[in-house]
Write an enzyme that holds these catalytic residues in place. Structure first.
Site, PDB file in Angstrom:
ATOM      1  N   GLU A 129       0.770  -1.002   0.066  1.00 36.88           N
ATOM      2  CA  GLU A 129       0.100   0.000   0.115  1.00 36.88           C
ATOM      3  C   GLU A 129       0.860   1.293   0.024  1.00 36.88           C
ATOM      4  O   GLU A 129       2.012   1.134   0.317  1.00 36.88           O
ATOM      5  CB  GLU A 129      -0.931   0.002   1.157  1.00 36.88           C
ATOM      6  CG  GLU A 129      -1.817  -1.323   1.164  1.00 36.88           C
ATOM      7  CD  GLU A 129      -2.912  -0.921   2.580  1.00 36.88           C
ATOM      8  OE1 GLU A 129      -2.772  -0.161   3.282  1.00 36.88           O
ATOM      9  OE2 GLU A 129      -3.470  -2.172   2.551  1.00 36.88           O
ATOM     10  N   PRO A 130       0.352   2.355  -0.429  1.00 39.66           N
ATOM     11  CA  PRO A 130       1.066   3.557  -0.305  1.00 39.66           C
ATOM     12  C   PRO A 130       1.948   3.740   0.955  1.00 39.66           C
ATOM     13  O   PRO A 130       3.013   4.462   0.929  1.00 39.66           O
ATOM     14  CB  PRO A 130      -0.110   4.871  -0.559  1.00 39.66           C
ATOM     15  CG  PRO A 130      -1.090   4.032  -1.238  1.00 39.66           C
ATOM     16  CD  PRO A 130      -0.999   2.756  -0.647  1.00 39.66           C
ATOM     17  N   GLY A 133       5.009  -0.784   2.258  1.00 34.00           N
ATOM     18  CA  GLY A 133       5.475  -1.427   1.715  1.00 34.00           C
ATOM     19  C   GLY A 133       6.434  -2.507   2.631  1.00 34.00           C
ATOM     20  O   GLY A 133       5.905  -3.638   2.771  1.00 34.00           O
ATOM     21  N   ILE A 159       1.053  -2.881  -7.754  1.00 33.95           N
ATOM     22  CA  ILE A 159       0.513  -4.349  -7.937  1.00 33.95           C
ATOM     23  C   ILE A 159       0.725  -4.640  -9.292  1.00 33.95           C
ATOM     24  O   ILE A 159       0.326  -4.057 -10.487  1.00 33.95           O
ATOM     25  CB  ILE A 159      -0.954  -4.286  -7.689  1.00 33.95           C
ATOM     26  CG1 ILE A 159      -1.056  -3.750  -6.289  1.00 33.95           C
ATOM     27  CG2 ILE A 159      -1.384  -5.693  -7.732  1.00 33.95           C
ATOM     28  CD1 ILE A 159      -0.466  -4.326  -5.205  1.00 33.95           C
ATOM     29  N   ASP A 240       7.787 -17.112   1.190  1.00 36.11           N
ATOM     30  CA  ASP A 240       8.646 -18.417   1.719  1.00 36.11           C
ATOM     31  C   ASP A 240       9.114 -19.392   0.506  1.00 36.11           C
ATOM     32  O   ASP A 240       9.890 -19.709   0.156  1.00 36.11           O
ATOM     33  CB  ASP A 240       8.355 -19.225   2.712  1.00 36.11           C
ATOM     34  CG  ASP A 240       9.380 -19.685   3.578  1.00 36.11           C
ATOM     35  OD1 ASP A 240      10.396 -18.892   3.962  1.00 36.11           O
ATOM     36  OD2 ASP A 240       9.221 -21.157   3.759  1.00 36.11           O
ATOM     37  N   ARG A 268      35.780  -8.471 -30.210  1.00 33.76           N
ATOM     38  CA  ARG A 268      36.106  -7.001 -30.242  1.00 33.76           C
ATOM     39  C   ARG A 268      37.704  -7.077 -29.986  1.00 33.76           C
ATOM     40  O   ARG A 268      38.231  -7.484 -29.172  1.00 33.76           O
ATOM     41  CB  ARG A 268      35.516  -6.364 -29.167  1.00 33.76           C
ATOM     42  CG  ARG A 268      35.923  -4.765 -28.835  1.00 33.76           C
ATOM     43  CD  ARG A 268      35.128  -3.806 -29.342  1.00 33.76           C
ATOM     44  NE  ARG A 268      35.337  -2.221 -29.202  1.00 33.76           N
ATOM     45  CZ  ARG A 268      35.191  -1.512 -30.014  1.00 33.76           C
ATOM     46  NH1 ARG A 268      34.699  -1.710 -31.417  1.00 33.76           N
ATOM     47  NH2 ARG A 268      35.619  -0.193 -29.626  1.00 33.76           N
ATOM     48  N   GLY A 340      31.520  -1.105 -23.419  1.00 28.74           N
ATOM     49  CA  GLY A 340      31.945   0.333 -23.626  1.00 28.74           C
ATOM     50  C   GLY A 340      30.430   1.374 -24.007  1.00 28.74           C
ATOM     51  O   GLY A 340      29.590   0.855 -23.273  1.00 28.74           O
ATOM     52  N   GLY A 341      30.685   2.179 -25.008  1.00 27.21           N
ATOM     53  CA  GLY A 341      29.478   2.711 -25.307  1.00 27.21           C
ATOM     54  C   GLY A 341      28.028   1.889 -25.610  1.00 27.21           C
ATOM     55  O   GLY A 341      27.238   2.488 -25.326  1.00 27.21           O
ATOM     56  N   GLU A 364       9.281  -7.769  -3.171  1.00 25.54           N
ATOM     57  CA  GLU A 364       9.450  -9.106  -2.303  1.00 25.54           C
ATOM     58  C   GLU A 364      10.475  -9.117  -1.049  1.00 25.54           C
ATOM     59  O   GLU A 364      11.116  -9.884  -0.834  1.00 25.54           O
ATOM     60  CB  GLU A 364       9.665 -10.283  -3.124  1.00 25.54           C
ATOM     61  CG  GLU A 364       8.318 -10.792  -3.856  1.00 25.54           C
ATOM     62  CD  GLU A 364       8.194 -11.795  -4.768  1.00 25.54           C
ATOM     63  OE1 GLU A 364       8.825 -12.913  -4.329  1.00 25.54           O
ATOM     64  OE2 GLU A 364       7.970 -11.921  -5.986  1.00 25.54           O
TER      65      GLU A 364
HETATM   66  C1  FAD Z   1       8.397  -2.914  -9.928  1.00 24.85           C
HETATM   67  C2  FAD Z   1       7.760  -3.325  -8.858  1.00 24.85           C
HETATM   68  C3  FAD Z   1       6.953  -4.487  -8.693  1.00 24.85           C
HETATM   69  C4  FAD Z   1       6.326  -4.738  -7.465  1.00 24.85           C
HETATM   70  N1  FAD Z   1       5.240  -5.589  -7.606  1.00 24.85           N
HETATM   71  C5  FAD Z   1       4.466  -5.706  -6.392  1.00 24.85           C
HETATM   72  C6  FAD Z   1       3.049  -6.761  -6.222  1.00 24.85           C
HETATM   73  O1  FAD Z   1       2.906  -7.531  -7.554  1.00 24.85           O
HETATM   74  N2  FAD Z   1       2.508  -6.853  -5.280  1.00 24.85           N
HETATM   75  C7  FAD Z   1       2.850  -6.046  -4.002  1.00 24.85           C
HETATM   76  O2  FAD Z   1       2.015  -6.287  -3.051  1.00 24.85           O
HETATM   77  N3  FAD Z   1       3.997  -5.145  -4.159  1.00 24.85           N
HETATM   78  C8  FAD Z   1       4.779  -5.033  -5.064  1.00 24.85           C
HETATM   79  N4  FAD Z   1       5.756  -3.985  -5.103  1.00 24.85           N
HETATM   80  C9  FAD Z   1       6.008  -3.440  -3.874  1.00 24.85           C
HETATM   81  C10 FAD Z   1       7.249  -3.674  -3.251  1.00 24.85           C
HETATM   82  O3  FAD Z   1       7.118  -5.159  -2.519  1.00 24.85           O
HETATM   83  C11 FAD Z   1       7.418  -2.439  -2.307  1.00 24.85           C
HETATM   84  O4  FAD Z   1       7.985  -1.628  -3.202  1.00 24.85           O
HETATM   85  C12 FAD Z   1       8.718  -3.184  -1.360  1.00 24.85           C
HETATM   86  O5  FAD Z   1       8.280  -3.674  -0.358  1.00 24.85           O
HETATM   87  C13 FAD Z   1       9.256  -1.616  -0.753  1.00 24.85           C
HETATM   88  O6  FAD Z   1       8.196  -0.877  -0.201  1.00 24.85           O
HETATM   89  P1  FAD Z   1       8.261   0.734  -0.690  1.00 24.85           P
HETATM   90  O7  FAD Z   1       8.323   0.852  -1.896  1.00 24.85           O
HETATM   91  O8  FAD Z   1       6.969   1.188   0.260  1.00 24.85           O
HETATM   92  O9  FAD Z   1       9.485   1.436   0.227  1.00 24.85           O
HETATM   93  P2  FAD Z   1       9.586   1.409   1.639  1.00 24.85           P
HETATM   94  O10 FAD Z   1       8.921   0.390   2.568  1.00 24.85           O
HETATM   95  O11 FAD Z   1       9.353   2.852   2.132  1.00 24.85           O
HETATM   96  O12 FAD Z   1      11.426   1.191   1.969  1.00 24.85           O
HETATM   97  C14 FAD Z   1      12.108   2.039   1.414  1.00 24.85           C
HETATM   98  C15 FAD Z   1      13.585   1.437   1.622  1.00 24.85           C
HETATM   99  O13 FAD Z   1      13.863   1.569   2.847  1.00 24.85           O
HETATM  100  C16 FAD Z   1      14.795   0.669   3.211  1.00 24.85           C
HETATM  101  N5  FAD Z   1      14.082  -0.188   4.394  1.00 24.85           N
HETATM  102  C17 FAD Z   1      12.809  -0.805   4.350  1.00 24.85           C
HETATM  103  N6  FAD Z   1      12.996  -1.409   5.576  1.00 24.85           N
HETATM  104  C18 FAD Z   1      14.086  -1.524   6.104  1.00 24.85           C
HETATM  105  C19 FAD Z   1      14.496  -2.054   7.366  1.00 24.85           C
HETATM  106  N7  FAD Z   1      13.716  -2.876   8.191  1.00 24.85           N
HETATM  107  N8  FAD Z   1      16.040  -1.872   7.914  1.00 24.85           N
HETATM  108  C20 FAD Z   1      16.594  -1.192   6.831  1.00 24.85           C
HETATM  109  N9  FAD Z   1      16.189  -0.423   5.809  1.00 24.85           N
HETATM  110  C21 FAD Z   1      14.965  -0.566   5.406  1.00 24.85           C
HETATM  111  C22 FAD Z   1      14.941  -0.192   2.010  1.00 24.85           C
HETATM  112  O14 FAD Z   1      16.170   0.196   1.410  1.00 24.85           O
HETATM  113  C23 FAD Z   1      13.613   0.069   1.255  1.00 24.85           C
HETATM  114  O15 FAD Z   1      13.895   0.049  -0.063  1.00 24.85           O
HETATM  115  C24 FAD Z   1       6.610  -3.819  -6.525  1.00 24.85           C
HETATM  116  C25 FAD Z   1       7.562  -2.929  -6.394  1.00 24.85           C
HETATM  117  C26 FAD Z   1       8.207  -2.791  -7.432  1.00 24.85           C
HETATM  118  C27 FAD Z   1       9.206  -1.454  -7.489  1.00 24.85           C
END
Ligand code: FAD
Length: 380
Positions: A129-130, A133, A159, A240, A268, A340-341, A364
């Site tokens: 969710e927004p 994550g 998603i 898992d 090359r 390279g390029g 994930e």
């Molecule tokens: C291309 C793509 C496809 C996706 N597909 C799916 C999908 O099909 N279904 C779904 O449900 N979600 C999906 N996601 C969501 C993805 O699982 C989340 O983006 C991810 O879990 C990170 O959450 P966030 O983007 O809210 O980043 P945030 O939770 O804000 O985290 C930002 C960063 O903080 C750092 N961080 C976070 N927690 C910790 C910690 N405990 N300790 C240290 N550092 C930490 C990490 O560097 C992380 O990248 C997708 C994301 C992308 C980019």
């Protein structure tokens, strides 16, 4: 010619080698596909992979039930990723999107699986969710009991397959307890009234991706997967199984990067000799090969351990995903350097690998989160 010697490792049975050979031959004839319309490409890939029988390992075979074979899932992702990232994506989402149904679904819910395994129904996994994550237990979306139904309200974002999926596995707060113990999982067909694609998301390696709005989406109580309050446990059980497969996709990208680099270094000429003769280049190539073998060992260790009946492989899968995705990024970066390029030229294979690999270190469970998981597993 890709290195196939790892298939002789004791992790595999003859059926795995036969499967990898058959799939590789199919990939050689059918991939890569045109990525200019990712929705159309993914629909077509799911249909064609299904028709050819390659989606069968993604979900429970209801006629012959048994655990998902993680080695086959990993070998398939590795092989597809080596040929085309979008084909790997299409395969992977059929598994992730239905994992909860395979592992915890009722016989009625599992009737969907014949269709997803045949490539006739596209699935998605809606957890993020927004606001949540990495901190997924902090989700806002609610599912409120109303008579014989649940009413889902809130948003999901990032998603994969959002917009083209026919079926979503959705996680929402049902409130049995605070945090992780108050979440449940639901099976929601895409045409359920109130479920809308709020926004399509564009990323550096495009695939169908969306933010979804659930505006009082009403589903029968029978749409719940597992029991009330089990959603977090279900999501973690699915990850898992599938987390090591993300490492396998990264491995496929890395193998392709090494193959392209060997071709380039052999063909090359620089300073009157093949690029390969430069010892610094040989050093890079040796490091690439080492990272690839080490990643493969961790991935197939995790997959084999799960297939041998381990109830959880949290530590093994986290190590496999962390190492394989981080090292694949390095391998691909070296490939870009040696090209390279041409390595940064839009449309070149190593340029696309450079974009494809990045998100695997975020979704994930980001790399940092995998480190926390590993430390906790070791420290407990
Ligand atoms: C291309 C793509 C496809 C996706 N597909 C799916 C999908 O099909 N279904 C779904 O449900 N979600 C999906 N996601 C969501 C993805 O699982 C989340 O983006 C991810 O879990 C990170 O959450 P966030 O983007 O809210 O980043 P945030 O939770 O804000 O985290 C930002 C960063 O903080 C750092 N961080 C976070 N927690 C910790 C910690 N405990 N300790 C240290 N550092 C930490 C990490 O560097 C992380 O990248 C997708 C994301 C992308 C980019």
């Amino acid at each position: 010619m890709p290195d196939r010697s790892f298939l002789d490792w004791p992790f595999f049975e003859q059926r795995h080698r036969d499967w990898a050979d058959k799939l590789d031959a199919w990939c050689g004839k059918n991939l890569p596909v045109d990525h200019s319309d990712v929705d159309a490409a993914c629909r077509d890939l799911v249909a064609r992979l299904g028709e050819a029988g390659f989606l069968k390992p993604t979900a429970l075979d209801t006629d012959n039930p048994g655990p998902l074979d993680v080695r086959t899932l990993c070998l398939t992702r590795e092989t597809l990723a080596r040929h085309d990232g979008l084909a790997d994506f299409a395969f992977a989402m059929q598994g992730l999107g239905t994992g909860a149904i395979s592992l915890f679904g009722t016989p009625e819910q599992q009737q969907w699986l014949d269709r997803t395994r045949a490539g006739k129904t596209i699935s998605a996994f809606a957890l993020s969710e927004p606001r949540s994550g990495s901190d997924v237990a902090n989700m806002d979306m609610t599912a409120t009991r109303d008579g014989d139904d649940y009413v889902l309200s809130g948003e999901k974002t990032w998603i994969s397959n959002g917009g083209i999926a026919d079926l979503y596995t959705v996680f929402a707060r049902t409130g049995e307890a605070p945090g992780a113990k108050g979440i449940s999982a639901f099976l929601v067909p895409a045409d359920t009234p109130g479920l809308e694609v709020a926004e399509r998301l564009d990323v550096i390696a495009p695939h169908p991706l969306a933010r979804l709005a659930f505006n009082d989406v009403r589903v029968p109580a029978s749409a719940m997967i597992g029991r009330p309050g089990e959603g977090f446990k279900i999501a973690m059980s699915v990850l898992d199984v599938f987390r090591s497969t993300v490492g396998a996709a990264a491995l496929g990208f890395a193998r392709r990067a090494l193959d392209e680099t060997l071709d380039r270094a052999g063909s090359r000429e620089l300073f009157g000799a093949p690029l390969f003769d430069l010892q610094m280049v040989q050093g890079h190539i040796a490091e690439m090969a080492l990272d690839i073998d080490a990643a493969a060992l961790l991935i197939y260790r995790a997959a084999w351990t799960k297939d041998m009946g381990a109830p959880r492989v949290t530590r093994e899968a986290a190590m496999a995903k962390l190492f394989a995705t981080d090292r694949a990024q390095e391998v691909i970066d070296k490939a870009v350097q040696i090209h390279g390029g041409d390595g940064v030229r839009r449309g070149h294979i190593v340029e696309s690998l450079y974009r494809e690999i990045r998100a695997l270190r975020i979704y994930e469970g980001a790399s940092d989160v995998q480190k926390v998981v590993i430390a906790r597993q070791i420290g407990k």
